[in-house]
Enzyme design. Structure first.
Site, PDB file in Angstrom:
ATOM      1  N   LYS A 147      47.173 -15.812 -65.646  1.00 19.59           N
ATOM      2  CA  LYS A 147      45.770 -16.179 -65.731  1.00 19.59           C
ATOM      3  C   LYS A 147      44.975 -15.242 -64.813  1.00 19.59           C
ATOM      4  O   LYS A 147      45.558 -14.712 -63.879  1.00 19.59           O
ATOM      5  CB  LYS A 147      45.584 -17.640 -65.338  1.00 19.59           C
ATOM      6  CG  LYS A 147      45.516 -17.901 -63.828  1.00 19.59           C
ATOM      7  CD  LYS A 147      45.017 -19.292 -63.530  1.00 19.59           C
ATOM      8  CE  LYS A 147      44.460 -19.375 -62.146  1.00 19.59           C
ATOM      9  NZ  LYS A 147      44.133 -20.664 -61.642  1.00 19.59           N
ATOM     10  N   ASP A 176      50.835 -20.795 -67.671  1.00 20.70           N
ATOM     11  CA  ASP A 176      50.019 -21.746 -66.914  1.00 20.70           C
ATOM     12  C   ASP A 176      51.039 -22.518 -66.102  1.00 20.70           C
ATOM     13  O   ASP A 176      51.770 -23.360 -66.640  1.00 20.70           O
ATOM     14  CB  ASP A 176      49.246 -22.691 -67.838  1.00 20.70           C
ATOM     15  CG  ASP A 176      48.325 -23.613 -67.046  1.00 20.70           C
ATOM     16  OD1 ASP A 176      48.724 -24.042 -65.940  1.00 20.70           O
ATOM     17  OD2 ASP A 176      47.213 -23.906 -67.508  1.00 20.70           O
ATOM     18  N   HIS A 177      51.099 -22.207 -64.811  1.00 15.55           N
ATOM     19  CA  HIS A 177      52.245 -22.722 -64.053  1.00 15.55           C
ATOM     20  C   HIS A 177      52.245 -24.249 -63.953  1.00 15.55           C
ATOM     21  O   HIS A 177      53.264 -24.848 -63.655  1.00 15.55           O
ATOM     22  CB  HIS A 177      52.365 -22.052 -62.677  1.00 15.55           C
ATOM     23  CG  HIS A 177      51.300 -22.441 -61.722  1.00 15.55           C
ATOM     24  ND1 HIS A 177      50.098 -21.798 -61.654  1.00 15.55           N
ATOM     25  CD2 HIS A 177      51.259 -23.413 -60.791  1.00 15.55           C
ATOM     26  CE1 HIS A 177      49.360 -22.361 -60.733  1.00 15.55           C
ATOM     27  NE2 HIS A 177      50.025 -23.344 -60.187  1.00 15.55           N
ATOM     28  N   LYS A 181      55.674 -27.517 -64.077  1.00 15.39           N
ATOM     29  CA  LYS A 181      55.969 -28.545 -63.074  1.00 15.39           C
ATOM     30  C   LYS A 181      56.833 -29.638 -63.689  1.00 15.39           C
ATOM     31  O   LYS A 181      56.590 -30.081 -64.800  1.00 15.39           O
ATOM     32  CB  LYS A 181      54.671 -29.148 -62.526  1.00 15.39           C
ATOM     33  CG  LYS A 181      53.933 -28.201 -61.599  1.00 15.39           C
ATOM     34  CD  LYS A 181      52.694 -28.865 -61.057  1.00 15.39           C
ATOM     35  CE  LYS A 181      51.881 -27.899 -60.206  1.00 15.39           C
ATOM     36  NZ  LYS A 181      52.419 -27.693 -58.877  1.00 15.39           N
ATOM     37  N   HIS A 239      44.250 -25.300 -66.300  1.00 12.21           N
ATOM     38  CA  HIS A 239      45.175 -26.315 -65.780  1.00 12.21           C
ATOM     39  C   HIS A 239      44.782 -27.748 -66.171  1.00 12.21           C
ATOM     40  O   HIS A 239      45.594 -28.511 -66.683  1.00 12.21           O
ATOM     41  CB  HIS A 239      45.271 -26.246 -64.256  1.00 12.21           C
ATOM     42  CG  HIS A 239      45.639 -24.885 -63.736  1.00 12.21           C
ATOM     43  ND1 HIS A 239      46.639 -24.136 -64.297  1.00 12.21           N
ATOM     44  CD2 HIS A 239      45.155 -24.145 -62.730  1.00 12.21           C
ATOM     45  CE1 HIS A 239      46.751 -22.986 -63.639  1.00 12.21           C
ATOM     46  NE2 HIS A 239      45.855 -22.970 -62.678  1.00 12.21           N
ATOM     47  N   LYS A 330      37.693 -27.429 -54.107  1.00 14.25           N
ATOM     48  CA  LYS A 330      38.292 -26.862 -52.900  1.00 14.25           C
ATOM     49  C   LYS A 330      37.688 -27.521 -51.674  1.00 14.25           C
ATOM     50  O   LYS A 330      36.613 -28.113 -51.741  1.00 14.25           O
ATOM     51  CB  LYS A 330      38.033 -25.356 -52.870  1.00 14.25           C
ATOM     52  CG  LYS A 330      38.776 -24.624 -53.995  1.00 14.25           C
ATOM     53  CD  LYS A 330      38.745 -23.137 -53.797  1.00 14.25           C
ATOM     54  CE  LYS A 330      39.593 -22.447 -54.838  1.00 14.25           C
ATOM     55  NZ  LYS A 330      41.038 -22.660 -54.645  1.00 14.25           N
TER      56      LYS A 330
HETATM   57  P1  NAD Z   1      47.510  -8.069 -56.125  1.00 15.75           P
HETATM   58  O1  NAD Z   1      46.177  -7.388 -56.029  1.00 15.75           O
HETATM   59  O2  NAD Z   1      48.126  -8.613 -54.902  1.00 15.75           O
HETATM   60  O3  NAD Z   1      48.546  -7.043 -56.768  1.00 15.75           O
HETATM   61  C1  NAD Z   1      48.201  -6.199 -57.837  1.00 15.75           C
HETATM   62  C2  NAD Z   1      49.386  -5.309 -58.193  1.00 15.75           C
HETATM   63  O4  NAD Z   1      48.969  -4.461 -59.264  1.00 15.75           O
HETATM   64  C3  NAD Z   1      49.854  -4.394 -57.081  1.00 15.75           C
HETATM   65  O5  NAD Z   1      51.257  -4.304 -57.135  1.00 15.75           O
HETATM   66  C4  NAD Z   1      49.245  -3.043 -57.458  1.00 15.75           C
HETATM   67  O6  NAD Z   1      49.992  -1.918 -56.978  1.00 15.75           O
HETATM   68  C5  NAD Z   1      49.324  -3.116 -58.952  1.00 15.75           C
HETATM   69  N1  NAD Z   1      48.395  -2.194 -59.615  1.00 15.75           N
HETATM   70  C6  NAD Z   1      47.056  -2.112 -59.440  1.00 15.75           C
HETATM   71  N2  NAD Z   1      46.555  -1.126 -60.235  1.00 15.75           N
HETATM   72  C7  NAD Z   1      47.596  -0.595 -60.929  1.00 15.75           C
HETATM   73  C8  NAD Z   1      47.732   0.428 -61.891  1.00 15.75           C
HETATM   74  N3  NAD Z   1      46.689   1.143 -62.326  1.00 15.75           N
HETATM   75  N4  NAD Z   1      48.967   0.675 -62.369  1.00 15.75           N
HETATM   76  C9  NAD Z   1      50.043  -0.023 -61.959  1.00 15.75           C
HETATM   77  N5  NAD Z   1      49.964  -1.001 -61.043  1.00 15.75           N
HETATM   78  C10 NAD Z   1      48.764  -1.278 -60.531  1.00 15.75           C
HETATM   79  O7  NAD Z   1      47.339  -9.168 -57.263  1.00 15.75           O
HETATM   80  P2  NAD Z   1      48.153 -10.549 -57.417  1.00 15.75           P
HETATM   81  O8  NAD Z   1      47.502 -11.568 -56.553  1.00 15.75           O
HETATM   82  O9  NAD Z   1      49.594 -10.296 -57.259  1.00 15.75           O
HETATM   83  O10 NAD Z   1      47.797 -10.961 -58.912  1.00 15.75           O
HETATM   84  C11 NAD Z   1      48.383 -10.334 -60.041  1.00 15.75           C
HETATM   85  C12 NAD Z   1      47.903 -11.051 -61.300  1.00 15.75           C
HETATM   86  O11 NAD Z   1      48.308 -12.397 -61.264  1.00 15.75           O
HETATM   87  C13 NAD Z   1      46.393 -11.075 -61.479  1.00 15.75           C
HETATM   88  O12 NAD Z   1      46.093 -11.039 -62.856  1.00 15.75           O
HETATM   89  C14 NAD Z   1      45.993 -12.432 -60.932  1.00 15.75           C
HETATM   90  O13 NAD Z   1      44.813 -12.914 -61.506  1.00 15.75           O
HETATM   91  C15 NAD Z   1      47.182 -13.249 -61.368  1.00 15.75           C
HETATM   92  N6  NAD Z   1      47.409 -14.457 -60.558  1.00 15.75           N
HETATM   93  C16 NAD Z   1      47.679 -14.341 -59.236  1.00 15.75           C
HETATM   94  C17 NAD Z   1      47.908 -15.486 -58.494  1.00 15.75           C
HETATM   95  C18 NAD Z   1      48.246 -15.417 -57.030  1.00 15.75           C
HETATM   96  O14 NAD Z   1      48.501 -16.479 -56.459  1.00 15.75           O
HETATM   97  N7  NAD Z   1      48.283 -14.264 -56.416  1.00 15.75           N
HETATM   98  C19 NAD Z   1      47.842 -16.742 -59.106  1.00 15.75           C
HETATM   99  C20 NAD Z   1      47.574 -16.826 -60.468  1.00 15.75           C
HETATM  100  C21 NAD Z   1      47.359 -15.660 -61.179  1.00 15.75           C
END
Ligand code: NAD
Length: 483
Positions: A147, A176-177, A181, A239, A330
């Site tokens: 998401k 959708d985690h 659950k 969710h 929140k």
């Molecule tokens: P982050 O910003 O921490 O990590 C992004 C990753 O993408 C990094 O490894 C970066 O090197 C890589 N990246 C960026 N540009 C790139 C490119 N051009 N080519 C290859 N790799 C590239 O993001 P995150 O928090 O890990 O989130 C990742 C995805 O998961 C997003 O879509 C976010 O919305 C979704 N998400 C994250 C969470 C969370 O808790 N972090 C929860 C739900 C959904």
């Protein structure tokens, strides 16, 4: 009772965004715990692929640190080493040529191959295109997308179209985690594995349903994303909508991906448009130690909501007349997620007015203490006449099943293994996501047209007072938000 672990077939998993927050906090720890449980063997390749320049040894160190932090106590030293030995890394640009040939060289032809898109959604199309150009999409290939899936109906449609250019629907796992659950799946077991509840599961016996997902944290490090999204897009469209679907859907003919998702889709399509007066938006203030929403968002005039409460109605034979009240926010009083099915009063009390008003409530708790509780009315013990009290029939799994069985896998563990198993039951289908946006878009459009700021609420409260009124005016009240 020991848990049964059925090993999955050998696989190669590429984690695009392997250096990111989600990969470190959720994906790799989940994989590690499944490895410790014996669900897959050491003949697996877990390939990190991201823009950050590093070699495999450095990525292993990064993931070793993440395991220390997020998988305390799991596995022994040898298991940990065996897991880390499966990891390799490719520096790769989703938008350029760098790294793709090296990635191709790491993929084996006789393995299931899965690609986890743990990167910004703007890169999903680039990844799909490059996977195609480099001949990496075979029959076994599947992708996992995180998401947010779109920002509104148009963008979700565009994303579906982009992915459909290279993947069939059965290859796309929209995660959708919440659906991973344990309790959420138990909700289906309770509903469809017992005859007890089904005859009562309708507007004749259910007064209303409440779904609450309350968090104590603010927007923290996700300020920029959140300020664009708000609670409606971040939580309700996905969710809370999924929880509502599982509560409200008709029994599917089989517990299989399309029968389940067909029924969920029918629920979303039966939702009435929400009247503006049935929605309350809020934004948290500061509390002396923590800044308010606007300061955290970096926009002094932000009109993004960090809280939402709304009343939804489903126009079908089962639910017409039974409202669904949804609320999420929140910086609320406690971190708690629950669904409460509040049954109607008994049609006539033989115990007289002094016995008071008693109602059966089925509570499905998602966090903390995952479990299900049914409130029933009994006689208060003792000689003092017929006084009634409500007691919980507690089905908290830790008590019923013993601590070992109740040591649930994290949602990501189950869902990633489902991806390898090829089971999409707990993933959203493209048409479901679009239908959910089609319902939320008009609600958001009203706010955008009116430009009304959300109502302020105190950190540590239950949201704006007006949210309480949403139920009071219907002669109902929210359940307390408590730990
Ligand atoms: P982050 O910003 O921490 O990590 C992004 C990753 O993408 C990094 O490894 C970066 O090197 C890589 N990246 C960026 N540009 C790139 C490119 N051009 N080519 C290859 N790799 C590239 O993001 P995150 O928090 O890990 O989130 C990742 C995805 O998961 C997003 O879509 C976010 O919305 C979704 N998400 C994250 C969470 C969370 O808790 N972090 C929860 C739900 C959904």
């Amino acid at each position: 009772m020991a848990s049964r672990v059925i090993p999955v077939e050998p696989f190669d998993l590429v984690i695009f965004g392997g250096t990111g927050d989600l990969a470190r906090r959720k994906i790799l720890p989940a994989l590690y715990r499944r490895f410790v449980a014996g669900q897959f063997g050491a003949d697996t390749r877990l390939i990190g692929a991201a823009r950050t320049a590093m070699d495999s040894a450095a990525w292993r160190d990064l993931i070793a640190e993440a395991l220390d932090e997020f998988t305390t106590g799991a596995g022994d030293g040898a298991t940990r080493e065996a897991f880390l030995a499966m990891l390799s890394y490719v520096t790769l640009d989703a938008r350029g040529e760098e790294g793709w040939t090296a990635l191709s060289g790491q993929m084996r032809d006789d393995r299931i191959r899965a690609f986890y898109f743990s990167v910004a959604p703007a890169l999903f199309g680039d990844l799909a295109e490059r996977l195609h150009l480099h001949g990496l999409i075979d029959e076994t290939a599947r992708i996992v997308v995180e998401k947010p899936f779109g920002h509104d109906l148009d963008s979700a449609r565009a994303l579906n179209r982009t992915l459909a250019q290279h993947f069939c629907e059965h290859q796309i796992y929209r995660i959708d985690h919440y659906l991973g659950k344990e309790t959420v799946q138990n909700l289906m077991a309770i509903r469809f594995g017992n005859v007890l509840f089904e005859p009562l599961w309708n507007s004749q016996y259910v007064d209303h349903i409440q779904i609450t997902v309350a968090e104590t944290v603010g927007i923290g490090g996700r300020a920029e994303y959140y300020n664009h999204a708000g609670a409606m897009r971040d939580m309700v469209q996905n969710h809370l909508m999924q929880l509502l679907c599982l509560i409200a859907m008709e029994p599917p003919a089989r517990f299989a991906p399309d029968p389940v998702r067909d029924e969920k889709l029918k629920v979303i399509r039966a939702l009435d448009p929400v009247a503006p007066g049935d929605v309350v938006r809020g934004q948290y203030g500061g509390d002396g130690t923590q800044p308010d929403f606007r300061t955290q968002a970096g926009h002094g005039d932000s009109t993004t909501e960090s809280f939402i409460a709304l009343k939804a109605q489903i126009s079908n034979w089962r639910w017409a007349g039974t409202p669904f009240y949804l609320r999420t926010g929140k910086r609320l009083r406690a971190r708690t997620s629950e669904i409460a099915v509040v049954f109607k009063d008994a049609p006539h009390s033989i115990f007289g007015a002094e016995a008071g008003r008693h109602r059966n409530i089925l509570t499905i708790r998602l966090q903390p203490n995952e479990g299900i509780e049914l409130g029933v009315t009994i006689k208060e013990p003792g000689p003092g006449g017929m006084r009634l009290i409500d007691v919980p029939l507690d089905m908290t799994f830790a008590e019923a099943l013993g601590p070992e069985e109740a040591d649930f896998p994290d949602a990501y563990e189950r869902l990633i293994m489902d991806v390898i198993r090829g089971n999409q039951t707990l993933f959203m289908r493209g048409d479901e996501v679009e239908a959910a946006w089609a319902w939320t878009d008009p609600i958001i459009a009203v706010w955008q047209a009116e430009q009304e700021p959300p109502l302020p609420y105190d950190t540590g409260s239950a949201g704006p007072e007006e949210a309480l009124m949403l139920m009071h005016r219907d002669g109902r009240r929210w359940r307390e938000i408590k730990p």
